[in-house]
Every structure is written in structure tokens, then in C-alpha cells.
Design an enzyme around this catalytic site. Structure first.
Site, mmCIF file in Angstrom:
data_model
loop_
_atom_site.group_PDB
_atom_site.id
_atom_site.type_symbol
_atom_site.label_atom_id
_atom_site.label_comp_id
_atom_site.label_asym_id
_atom_site.label_seq_id
_atom_site.Cartn_x
_atom_site.Cartn_y
_atom_site.Cartn_z
ATOM 1 N N LEU A 87 0.821 -1.219 0.000
ATOM 2 C CA LEU A 87 0.000 0.000 0.000
ATOM 3 C C LEU A 87 0.855 1.269 0.000
ATOM 4 O O LEU A 87 0.561 2.238 0.698
ATOM 5 C CB LEU A 87 -0.964 0.010 1.198
ATOM 6 N N CYS A 88 1.928 1.247 -0.774
ATOM 7 C CA CYS A 88 2.779 2.446 -0.900
ATOM 8 C C CYS A 88 3.057 2.737 -2.373
ATOM 9 O O CYS A 88 4.183 3.074 -2.758
ATOM 10 C CB CYS A 88 4.067 2.284 -0.108
#
Length: 324
Positions: A87-88
Site C-alpha cells: 500500500l505504498c
């Protein structure tokens, strides 16, 4: 056309997701602040040590140090920095892609997989190393979440010993250089042998004061990019070569170069850590904005459907009363 209940359920689902992405954005912003403080506290020492060593090596051409000796490349070590979680955005994907391309490049040069040893700092790159069947130097997943200077020193000492014993002929680092909250530059950097020319021309422009990605941030980057270009065009001033060496040249280099090597690993780790939090903050902000846009569309659709249902009921009531 979806029913009112289905639209209402979708609105509740998107709202729930938005709360998660918004909370993750705030957490990443807080962690980014701590990472920026860590880099800011370390930079004065890094800059001074780098200036002293490189000025000394450049102005003393007769230095006999094994750290800048070019050797035929038969064995390679790679320090690759990624994160443990997702989730980056494209943070981990970009690192893994560059790592894969570098491995393929060395394999085309005639090296085998046994000739490449990897120091995977982060779970994502460690999984890729296992998938490719490469040799891993250890487990450094905890280091990706909690940067530790002592562990970085241990890695630097281990690599230095391999280099001095000629067990490896080249060492490279792959990491994201943290320039600002809105700009993280994927970097391939030669660790050993020390490349003085490329190091002296390295980009040291950083914005460590802001973690908000806005148009002003982008304007700042463009402005400083132009200033950096102007600085490069200026005539380089001669370095001060009036050095008094105590107790002797070999002792000074033996003490100073390992400190720089340790600092290079620690700096890359802090850069990667700050870049991860900045990338996650931007990704979660984008997800939150997308959720807001989706909610606006769903609420508009819900209101239209509700009004259509009310109108239909009114028409039925009016029609029934007319017939009566």
C-alpha cells in the site's frame, strides 16, 4: 439500475474504506515526520565527513587505498532496500524491477547466480531474492521498519571484510533517494569501489521541512532544480590540499573510510524509510480523494433514484385519486 438498498450499501462500503485510507495517510504522515527528523539530525555529520574524506582523497593523488581499486568483476554484492508492507504505490515494484534488471545485466556478463550475493533489507525484496534463487546474506526485515545504526555498521564491516579478502569485486546499492515528500528518486549507487567523481556530483538538494504534496512543493522542486543546474555550470573552486596527516596516511584512511562506508549504508536506509512513508502517504491521499469522488457520484445517484421513486409513488397516488 441498482436499487436504493444496493446504492446505500455501496456508500457504506466506500465510507468504511475511506476511513481506513484516511487513517493510514495520517499514520504515514506521522512516521514520515520522524524519518525526516532522523535524516535532518544525521545530515551535518554526513556532509562534514564526506567533505573531509573526499577532499583529502582528491587532493592527495598518491594515496594507496584498496577501497577505490577497480578489479575485474567476478563476484558481486547488492544491497537492496524495500519495505515490509504494501500500500505504498509503486515503491516496492520500482525497486524490484531495477533489482531484476541489474541481476539480468550481470548474468549477461557471464556471472552465475552463485556469483551474486544479496543483502535484502525489506520483506518484498527478500521474497524476490528467494523467487530468483539468489544467495541471501541474511534476514534484515526488522531493519526496514526500525533503522538501526549498529546493524548498518555490522553490514558495512561484513562487506568491507569481503572486499578486502577479494571475495567480492563490486558492491552496489539500490534504494529510493528521499528528495522531498513529493519526490523520491530510485537510485543505483556504487558502494565499492569508491567513485569519487560521481559522489562529488551527487544531488544533495533536500526538502526536509514539509510532508504535504502540493503545487507549491512541485514549484519548490523545479526552482531548486534550476538552481542546482546553475551551480553545476559555475567554475569549480580548487580544494584545499594543505593537509597535515597525523599519525600517518594509512592510519587515517583505515579509520575514516570504514566510517564513510557505514554512513553510506545508514543514509541509504534512512532515505528508503522516509521514501516509503512518503510514497504511502501520497498513495493513501490519492485513495482517499478517489473515495470522495466515488461517494459524490454514489450520493448523486442515490438522490436521483430516491426522487424518481417518490415521483413514481406520487403519480400512482394522483392517478388512483383521479380514477376514483
Amino acid at each position: 439500475m441498482p436499487s436504493l438498498k444496493e446504492i446505500k450499501n455501496r456508500i457504506a462500503s466506500v465510507n468504511s474504506t475511506r476511513k481506513i485510507t484516511s487513517a493510514m495517510k495520517m499514520v504515514a504522515s506521522s512516521k514520515l515526520h520522524h524519518a525526516q527528523v532522523a535524516i535532518e539530525n544525521m545530515l551535518p555529520y554526513e556532509s562534514m565527513l564526506e567533505h573531509i574524506l573526499k577532499s583529502f582523497l582528491v587532493s592527495t593523488p598518491d594515496t594507496d587505498t584498496p577501497y577505490d581499486v577497480e578489479r575485474p568483476v567476478r563476484r558481486v554484492a547488492l544491497l537492496v532496500f524495500s519495505s515490509n508492507s504494501s500500500l505504498c504505490g509503486g515503491f516496492n515494484t520500482n525497486v524490484v524491477k531495477m533489482f531484476q534488471s541489474i541481476v539480468d545485466e550481470y548474468l549477461k556478463q557471464g556471472l552465475s547466480k552463485d556469483d551474486i550475493v544479496v543483502y535484502p533489507i525489506g520483506r518484498k525484496v527478500a521474497e524476490k531474492v528467494t523467487k530468483l534463487g539468489l544467495k541471501s546474506a541474511g534476514n534484515f526485515q526488522e531493519l526496514a521498519d526500525k533503522p538501526n545504526s549498529e546493524e548498518c555498521q555490522r553490514i558495512a564491516v561484513e562487506i568491507e571484510n569481503l572486499w578486502m579478502n577479494e571475495e567480492i569485486d563490486r558492491v552496489e546499492m539500490i534504494y529510493h533517494h528521499f528528495k522531498s515528500a513529493g519526490s523520491q528518486i530510485l537510485t543505483r549507487k556504487t558502494y565499492l569501489p569508491i567513485d569519487l567523481e560521481s559522489e562529488l556530483n551527487a544531488d544533495h538538494e533536500r526538502d526536509l521541512t514539509s510532508n504535504v504534496v502540493t503545487k507549491k512543493t512541485q514549484e519548490y522542486l523545479k526552482k531548486h532544480g534550476k538552481e542546482a543546474e546553475k551551480k553545476e555550470k559555475e567554475v569549480v573552486k580548487p580544494l584545499n590540499d594543505d593537509f597535515i596527516i597525523e599519525p600517518d596516511l594509512k592510519t587515517v584512511l583505515t579509520s575514516l573510510v570504514p566510517k564513510l562506508l557505514h554512513l553510506m549504508v545508514y543514509t541509504a536506509l534512512l532515505d528508503s524509510n522516509a521514501s516509503e512513508h512518503a510514497a504511502r502517504m501520497v498513495a493513501m491521499q490519492t485513495a482517499t480523494d478517489n473515495a470522495d469522488e466515488l461517494l459524490r457520484g454514489l450520493k448523486l445517484q442515490y438522490n436521483k433514484s430516491r426522487q424518481a421513486a417518490i415521483t413514481s409513488e406520487l403519480l400512482d397516488i394522483v392517478g388512483g385519486s383521479v380514477n376514483n
